[in-house]
Design a protein around this motif. Structure first.
Motif, PDB file in Angstrom:
ATOM      1  N   GLN A  60     -11.513  -1.916  -3.563  1.00 40.89           N
ATOM      2  CA  GLN A  60     -10.728  -2.348  -2.412  1.00 40.89           C
ATOM      3  C   GLN A  60      -9.226  -2.297  -2.696  1.00 40.89           C
ATOM      4  N   PRO A  61      -8.452  -1.614  -1.855  1.00 41.13           N
ATOM      5  CA  PRO A  61      -6.995  -1.656  -2.009  1.00 41.13           C
ATOM      6  C   PRO A  61      -6.442  -3.067  -1.784  1.00 41.13           C
ATOM      7  N   ILE A  62      -7.076  -3.801  -0.862  1.00 39.98           N
ATOM      8  CA  ILE A  62      -6.723  -5.194  -0.602  1.00 39.98           C
ATOM      9  C   ILE A  62      -8.026  -5.989  -0.658  1.00 39.98           C
ATOM     10  N   LEU A  63      -8.087  -6.935  -1.576  1.00 36.97           N
ATOM     11  CA  LEU A  63      -9.288  -7.759  -1.706  1.00 36.97           C
ATOM     12  C   LEU A  63      -8.940  -9.195  -1.369  1.00 36.97           C
ATOM     13  N   LEU A  64      -9.613  -9.742  -0.361  1.00 32.02           N
ATOM     14  CA  LEU A  64      -9.423 -11.127   0.039  1.00 32.02           C
ATOM     15  C   LEU A  64     -10.363 -11.981  -0.793  1.00 32.02           C
ATOM     16  N   THR A  65      -9.807 -12.912  -1.552  1.00 28.98           N
ATOM     17  CA  THR A  65     -10.600 -13.668  -2.505  1.00 28.98           C
ATOM     18  C   THR A  65     -10.078 -15.092  -2.666  1.00 28.98           C
ATOM     19  N   THR A 125      -9.116 -14.461 -10.352  1.00 26.34           N
ATOM     20  CA  THR A 125      -9.096 -13.087 -10.841  1.00 26.34           C
ATOM     21  C   THR A 125      -9.737 -12.196  -9.787  1.00 26.34           C
ATOM     22  N   ALA A 126      -9.324 -10.929  -9.808  1.00 22.04           N
ATOM     23  CA  ALA A 126      -9.852  -9.993  -8.810  1.00 22.04           C
ATOM     24  C   ALA A 126     -10.241  -8.687  -9.494  1.00 22.04           C
ATOM     25  N   PRO A 127     -11.427  -8.158  -9.170  1.00 18.17           N
ATOM     26  CA  PRO A 127     -11.894  -6.930  -9.813  1.00 18.17           C
ATOM     27  C   PRO A 127     -11.201  -5.655  -9.340  1.00 18.17           C
ATOM     28  N   ASN A 128     -10.344  -5.730  -8.342  1.00 16.37           N
ATOM     29  CA  ASN A 128      -9.675  -4.518  -7.841  1.00 16.37           C
ATOM     30  C   ASN A 128      -8.388  -4.184  -8.613  1.00 16.37           C
ATOM     31  N   ARG A 129      -8.136  -4.866  -9.713  1.00 16.28           N
ATOM     32  CA  ARG A 129      -6.971  -4.618 -10.564  1.00 16.28           C
ATOM     33  C   ARG A 129      -5.668  -4.645  -9.765  1.00 16.28           C
ATOM     34  N   PRO A 130      -5.349  -5.768  -9.166  1.00 14.78           N
ATOM     35  CA  PRO A 130      -4.165  -5.831  -8.295  1.00 14.78           C
ATOM     36  C   PRO A 130      -2.846  -5.754  -9.052  1.00 14.78           C
ATOM     37  N   ALA A 163       3.322 -12.193 -15.254  1.00 19.48           N
ATOM     38  CA  ALA A 163       3.681 -11.207 -16.274  1.00 19.48           C
ATOM     39  C   ALA A 163       2.922  -9.900 -16.089  1.00 19.48           C
ATOM     40  N   GLY A 164       1.699  -9.958 -15.576  1.00 21.34           N
ATOM     41  CA  GLY A 164       0.889  -8.766 -15.391  1.00 21.34           C
ATOM     42  C   GLY A 164       0.959  -8.176 -13.993  1.00 21.34           C
ATOM     43  N   LEU A 165       1.875  -8.662 -13.165  1.00 21.00           N
ATOM     44  CA  LEU A 165       1.970  -8.230 -11.775  1.00 21.00           C
ATOM     45  C   LEU A 165       3.323  -7.590 -11.479  1.00 21.00           C
ATOM     46  N   LEU A 168       0.827  -1.211   0.000  1.00 21.37           N
ATOM     47  CA  LEU A 168       0.000   0.000   0.000  1.00 21.37           C
ATOM     48  C   LEU A 168       0.861   1.259   0.000  1.00 21.37           C
ATOM     49  N   ALA A 169       1.980   1.239   0.708  1.00 23.59           N
ATOM     50  CA  ALA A 169       2.885   2.393   0.724  1.00 23.59           C
ATOM     51  C   ALA A 169       3.462   2.663  -0.664  1.00 23.59           C
ATOM     52  N   THR A 170       3.582   1.624  -1.469  1.00 25.14           N
ATOM     53  CA  THR A 170       4.086   1.752  -2.834  1.00 25.14           C
ATOM     54  C   THR A 170       2.978   2.166  -3.797  1.00 25.14           C
ATOM     55  N   GLY A 171       1.727   2.086  -3.341  1.00 28.39           N
ATOM     56  CA  GLY A 171       0.597   2.428  -4.194  1.00 28.39           C
ATOM     57  C   GLY A 171       0.019   1.246  -4.946  1.00 28.39           C
ATOM     58  N   TRP A 172       0.404   0.038  -4.549  1.00 30.39           N
ATOM     59  CA  TRP A 172      -0.079  -1.170  -5.205  1.00 30.39           C
ATOM     60  C   TRP A 172      -1.377  -1.651  -4.571  1.00 30.39           C
TER      61      TRP A 172
END
Length: 153
Positions: A71-76, A80-85, A102-104, A26-30
């Protein structure tokens, strides 16, 4: 391409290491998708994240709510997650795929060093990641401090 980082938990429980990594993310903005094998694990982690100190609150939510994408952090438990992690944290033997790295920015795999099945599962994941050409690091707790024990390519 992101990096897969394996955390072999030998001292701290998953909740402690997860909170540390989530704070850094979160401090990095991820944004982060915290992926567990089942909802019971995620509900336990959700409860633990609410117990943190007020000055270290980690904004998060359990998947299935109306604000999942925010959500900045989505527990799932989903792949796939809709919060674009930017990061995925896999706990309790959650499945991950080398192609998704590759996308992370980061893929964190946390596993209990006292659980032989979890260690074996992490070894299988390491082999799959490195065989696919994913840059990987293996970290372990040594006397309370984290130490990098291995790194691929």
């Amino acid at each position: 391409m992101g990096k897969a980082m394996f955390y072999h938990l030998t001292r701290d429980p998953v909740e402690v290491t997860a909170a540390t990594l989530l704070t850094r993310a979160l401090a990095t903005g991820w944004r982060v998708a915290l992926r567990g094998g089942d909802m019971a694990v995620l509900e336990r982690l959700d409860a633990q994240l609410w117990l943190g100190a007020k000055d270290s609150f980690l904004p998060h939510g359990l998947a299935g709510g109306p604000h999942d994408a925010d959500q900045p952090i989505l527990l799932t438990a989903a792949a796939t997650a809709p919060n674009r992690p930017a990061c995925v944290m896999a706990v309790e033997r959650a499945e991950v795929d080398a192609a998704e790295v590759a996308g992370l920015e980061r893929l964190w795999i946390l596993f209990d060093g006292q659980d032989d099945a979890a260690v074996a599962h992490a070894r299988t994941q390491w082999t799959a990641m490195t065989a696919a050409g994913v840059q990987a690091e293996y970290w372990s707790q040594d006397g309370g401090a984290w130490a990098k024990k291995a790194q691929s390519g």
